[in-house]
Design a protein around this motif. Structure first.
Motif, PDB file in Angstrom:
ATOM      1  N   GLY A 104       0.804  -1.177  -0.087  1.00  0.00           N
ATOM      2  CA  GLY A 104      -0.012   0.093  -0.052  1.00  0.00           C
ATOM      3  C   GLY A 104       0.779   1.325  -0.038  1.00  0.00           C
ATOM      4  N   GLU A 105       2.344   1.066   0.078  1.00  0.00           N
ATOM      5  CA  GLU A 105       2.942   2.272   0.133  1.00  0.00           C
ATOM      6  C   GLU A 105       3.844   2.013  -1.383  1.00  0.00           C
ATOM      7  N   SER A 106       4.344   3.314  -1.789  1.00  0.00           N
ATOM      8  CA  SER A 106       5.070   3.196  -2.971  1.00  0.00           C
ATOM      9  C   SER A 106       6.640   3.065  -2.652  1.00  0.00           C
ATOM     10  N   LEU A 107       7.231   2.323  -3.797  1.00  0.00           N
ATOM     11  CA  LEU A 107       8.572   1.999  -3.605  1.00  0.00           C
ATOM     12  C   LEU A 107       9.343   3.394  -3.460  1.00  0.00           C
ATOM     13  N   PRO A 108      10.847   3.379  -3.323  1.00  0.00           N
ATOM     14  CA  PRO A 108      11.499   4.317  -3.453  1.00  0.00           C
ATOM     15  C   PRO A 108      11.629   4.901  -4.798  1.00  0.00           C
ATOM     16  N   GLU A 109      11.640   6.360  -4.904  1.00  0.00           N
ATOM     17  CA  GLU A 109      11.505   6.922  -6.387  1.00  0.00           C
ATOM     18  C   GLU A 109      12.801   6.531  -7.002  1.00  0.00           C
ATOM     19  N   GLU A 110      14.030   6.159  -6.513  1.00  0.00           N
ATOM     20  CA  GLU A 110      15.179   5.809  -7.492  1.00  0.00           C
ATOM     21  C   GLU A 110      14.772   4.474  -8.246  1.00  0.00           C
ATOM     22  N   PHE A 111      13.650   3.757  -7.810  1.00  0.00           N
ATOM     23  CA  PHE A 111      13.455   2.514  -8.484  1.00  0.00           C
ATOM     24  C   PHE A 111      13.206   2.567 -10.097  1.00  0.00           C
ATOM     25  N   ASP A 112      12.426   3.622 -10.483  1.00  0.00           N
ATOM     26  CA  ASP A 112      12.274   3.942 -11.839  1.00  0.00           C
ATOM     27  C   ASP A 112      13.692   4.200 -12.527  1.00  0.00           C
ATOM     28  N   GLU A 113      14.463   4.854 -11.851  1.00  0.00           N
ATOM     29  CA  GLU A 113      15.568   5.497 -12.451  1.00  0.00           C
ATOM     30  C   GLU A 113      16.501   4.145 -12.693  1.00  0.00           C
ATOM     31  N   LYS A 114      16.691   3.234 -11.392  1.00  0.00           N
ATOM     32  CA  LYS A 114      17.799   2.404 -11.391  1.00  0.00           C
ATOM     33  C   LYS A 114      17.393   1.135 -12.427  1.00  0.00           C
ATOM     34  N   VAL A 115      16.078   0.881 -12.655  1.00  0.00           N
ATOM     35  CA  VAL A 115      15.573  -0.217 -13.669  1.00  0.00           C
ATOM     36  C   VAL A 115      16.145  -0.041 -15.031  1.00  0.00           C
ATOM     37  N   LYS A 116      16.552   1.570 -15.302  1.00  0.00           N
ATOM     38  CA  LYS A 116      16.988   1.678 -16.604  1.00  0.00           C
ATOM     39  C   LYS A 116      18.383   1.070 -16.654  1.00  0.00           C
ATOM     40  N   LEU A 117      19.035   0.509 -15.565  1.00  0.00           N
ATOM     41  CA  LEU A 117      20.292  -0.002 -15.867  1.00  0.00           C
ATOM     42  C   LEU A 117      20.176  -1.467 -16.352  1.00  0.00           C
ATOM     43  N   ILE A 118      18.868  -1.892 -16.261  1.00  0.00           N
ATOM     44  CA  ILE A 118      18.887  -3.340 -16.520  1.00  0.00           C
ATOM     45  C   ILE A 118      19.151  -3.900 -17.994  1.00  0.00           C
ATOM     46  N   PRO A 119      18.554  -2.951 -18.936  1.00  0.00           N
ATOM     47  CA  PRO A 119      18.951  -3.305 -20.495  1.00  0.00           C
ATOM     48  C   PRO A 119      20.404  -3.462 -20.911  1.00  0.00           C
ATOM     49  N   GLU A 120      21.145  -2.617 -19.924  1.00  0.00           N
ATOM     50  CA  GLU A 120      22.649  -2.373 -20.229  1.00  0.00           C
ATOM     51  C   GLU A 120      23.312  -3.749 -19.959  1.00  0.00           C
ATOM     52  N   ALA A 121      22.632  -4.567 -19.063  1.00  0.00           N
ATOM     53  CA  ALA A 121      23.545  -5.822 -18.330  1.00  0.00           C
ATOM     54  C   ALA A 121      23.407  -6.931 -19.529  1.00  0.00           C
ATOM     55  N   ASP A 122      24.666  -7.716 -19.132  1.00  0.00           N
ATOM     56  CA  ASP A 122      24.664  -9.018 -20.059  1.00  0.00           C
ATOM     57  C   ASP A 122      24.662 -10.307 -19.286  1.00  0.00           C
ATOM     58  N   LEU A 123      24.326 -10.229 -18.198  1.00  0.00           N
ATOM     59  CA  LEU A 123      23.739 -11.171 -17.266  1.00  0.00           C
ATOM     60  C   LEU A 123      22.859 -11.003 -16.272  1.00  0.00           C
ATOM     61  N   MET A 124      21.748 -11.798 -16.015  1.00  0.00           N
ATOM     62  CA  MET A 124      20.878 -11.318 -14.585  1.00  0.00           C
ATOM     63  C   MET A 124      21.099 -12.806 -13.670  1.00  0.00           C
ATOM     64  N   ILE A 125      21.059 -12.598 -12.600  1.00  0.00           N
ATOM     65  CA  ILE A 125      21.125 -13.512 -11.678  1.00  0.00           C
ATOM     66  C   ILE A 125      19.892 -13.292 -10.622  1.00  0.00           C
ATOM     67  N   VAL A 126      18.845 -14.246 -10.409  1.00  0.00           N
ATOM     68  CA  VAL A 126      17.795 -14.022  -9.469  1.00  0.00           C
ATOM     69  C   VAL A 126      18.069 -14.968  -8.516  1.00  0.00           C
ATOM     70  N   MET A 127      17.929 -14.576  -7.077  1.00  0.00           N
ATOM     71  CA  MET A 127      18.398 -15.318  -6.016  1.00  0.00           C
ATOM     72  C   MET A 127      17.483 -15.312  -4.858  1.00  0.00           C
ATOM     73  N   GLY A 128      16.802 -16.421  -4.277  1.00  0.00           N
ATOM     74  CA  GLY A 128      16.137 -16.379  -3.184  1.00  0.00           C
ATOM     75  C   GLY A 128      14.888 -15.650  -2.937  1.00  0.00           C
ATOM     76  N   THR A 129      14.284 -15.492  -4.272  1.00  0.00           N
ATOM     77  CA  THR A 129      12.850 -15.099  -4.280  1.00  0.00           C
ATOM     78  C   THR A 129      11.849 -15.807  -4.977  1.00  0.00           C
ATOM     79  N   SER A 130      10.608 -15.732  -4.517  1.00  0.00           N
ATOM     80  CA  SER A 130       9.643 -16.240  -5.213  1.00  0.00           C
ATOM     81  C   SER A 130       8.877 -15.621  -6.282  1.00  0.00           C
ATOM     82  N   LEU A 131       9.268 -14.300  -6.544  1.00  0.00           N
ATOM     83  CA  LEU A 131       8.977 -13.440  -7.591  1.00  0.00           C
ATOM     84  C   LEU A 131       7.261 -13.554  -7.805  1.00  0.00           C
ATOM     85  N   ARG A 132       6.883 -13.183  -6.396  1.00  0.00           N
ATOM     86  CA  ARG A 132       5.387 -13.044  -6.372  1.00  0.00           C
ATOM     87  C   ARG A 132       4.949 -11.724  -5.936  1.00  0.00           C
TER      88      ARG A 132
END
Ligand code: APR
Length: 280
Positions: free
Chosen positions: A187-215
């Motif tokens: 019910g609360e919003s995420l830190p506003e940096e979230f939208d800015e930091k997700v812009k880094l994702i397309p620059e990456a050449d590998l993603m590692i997802v660890m210890g989350t149900s992605l729910r």
């Protein structure tokens, strides 16, 4: 004779093929998304693992739903259950896990492009990941404010309240608001940096997802933000999200501390990982 029919399916990645590309500097910008599963071996239960997860253990409290305990509307009229469990989730003397140490090793080798963590325990930074490489998407325990008038509240008084399992209340005159740590409630919003930091994702050449149900959105969407053809590695007890559905995906299913050890061995970093973990 007929020419060989080109196979369309790309060769499947393995943890060794990914490790080889890291060792030969073909992979240098790794995005990581972590969740509660990387802190369970430090002693903090996760949320959704049946029986041991927090939400199953809250059943006796007869909450409207287990997640109410982290819902801002429920907290505003009943903060007591949150403080009843806060002590066990508010780390003061916890040691980071091997999984946290693996993240610190990625950062030390200048391979960590950015880390999105859903955890509020701060153990990634304790393990040595530089703060500027981390976004605590669900906030963390470092600060606390009045849930009504937002006034700050002293750390030492907060620690005392958490240790006692008491609800701390606002010190401002005429305000009776309960104090809330700066974690992001439902019910609360995420830190506003979230939208800015997700812009880094397309620059990456590998993603590692660890210890989350992605729910839980919006972090659950991060798995789909990679550039085309960029490999994704899941290190988790169970399959989750759409991890494993793309040709380049690699899933290391099982305990994440064992998964990162296997990954480190494939990279030739086995001893370095253990040494780093010993000293955190
Ligand atoms: N090794 C590997 N995987 C593990 C381990 C372990 N030792 N322990 C747990 N897991 C896996 C579980 O199988 C599960 O897939 O980690 C995942 C934990 O999932 P959740 O309990 O749902 O935690 P998380 O994904 O971080 O929850 C996201 O939900 O309650 C909200 O805000 C809270 O940040 C949290 C968000």
């Amino acid at each position: 004779s007929n020419p060989p029919i080109p196979t369309t399916a790309k060769p499947k990645n393995t943890i060794q093929s990914i490790a080889d590309r890291i060792k030969t500097n073909q992979i240098t910008r790794i995005i990581v998304l972590t969740g509660a599963g990387i802190s369970t071996s430090a002693g903090i239960p996760d949320f959704r693992t049946p029986k041991t997860g927090l939400y199953d253990r809250l059943a006796p409290l007869k909450l409207p739903s287990p997640e109410s305990i982290f819902h801002i509307s429920y907290f505003s009229h009943s903060p007591e259950p949150f403080y009843a469990i806060a002590q066990a989730r508010h780390p003061t003397t916890l040691k980071p896990t091997l999984s946290h140490a693996f993240l610190a090793l990625l950062a030390k080798k200048n391979l960590l492009h950015f880390l999105f963590t859903q955890n509020i325990d701060g153990l990634e930074e304790d393990a040595g990941v530089p703060a500027e490489k981390i976004l605590w998407t669900h906030g963390n325990w470092k600060d606390q404010h009045c849930s009504k008038c937002k006034s700050a509240y002293p750390d030492n008084m907060m620690r005392k309240a958490i240790r006692a399992g008491d609800v701390p209340y606002c010190l401002a005159p005429k305000c009776d608001g309960a104090i809330k740590p700066d974690v992001v409630f439902f019910g609360e919003s995420l830190p506003e940096e979230f939208d800015e930091k997700v812009k880094l994702i397309p620059e990456a050449d590998l993603m590692i997802v660890m210890g989350t149900s992605l729910r839980v959105a919006p972090c659950s969407g991060i798995q789909r933000m990679m550039g085309p053809g960029v490999p994704r590695v899941l290190i988790n007890m169970e399959r989750c999200g759409d991890m494993g559905s793309q040709d380049g995906d690699v899933c290391i299913l099982g305990d994440c501390d064992e998964g990162v050890s296997e990954f480190a061995e494939a990279l030739g970093w086995g001893d370095e990982l253990k040494a780093l973990w010993e000293e955190v």
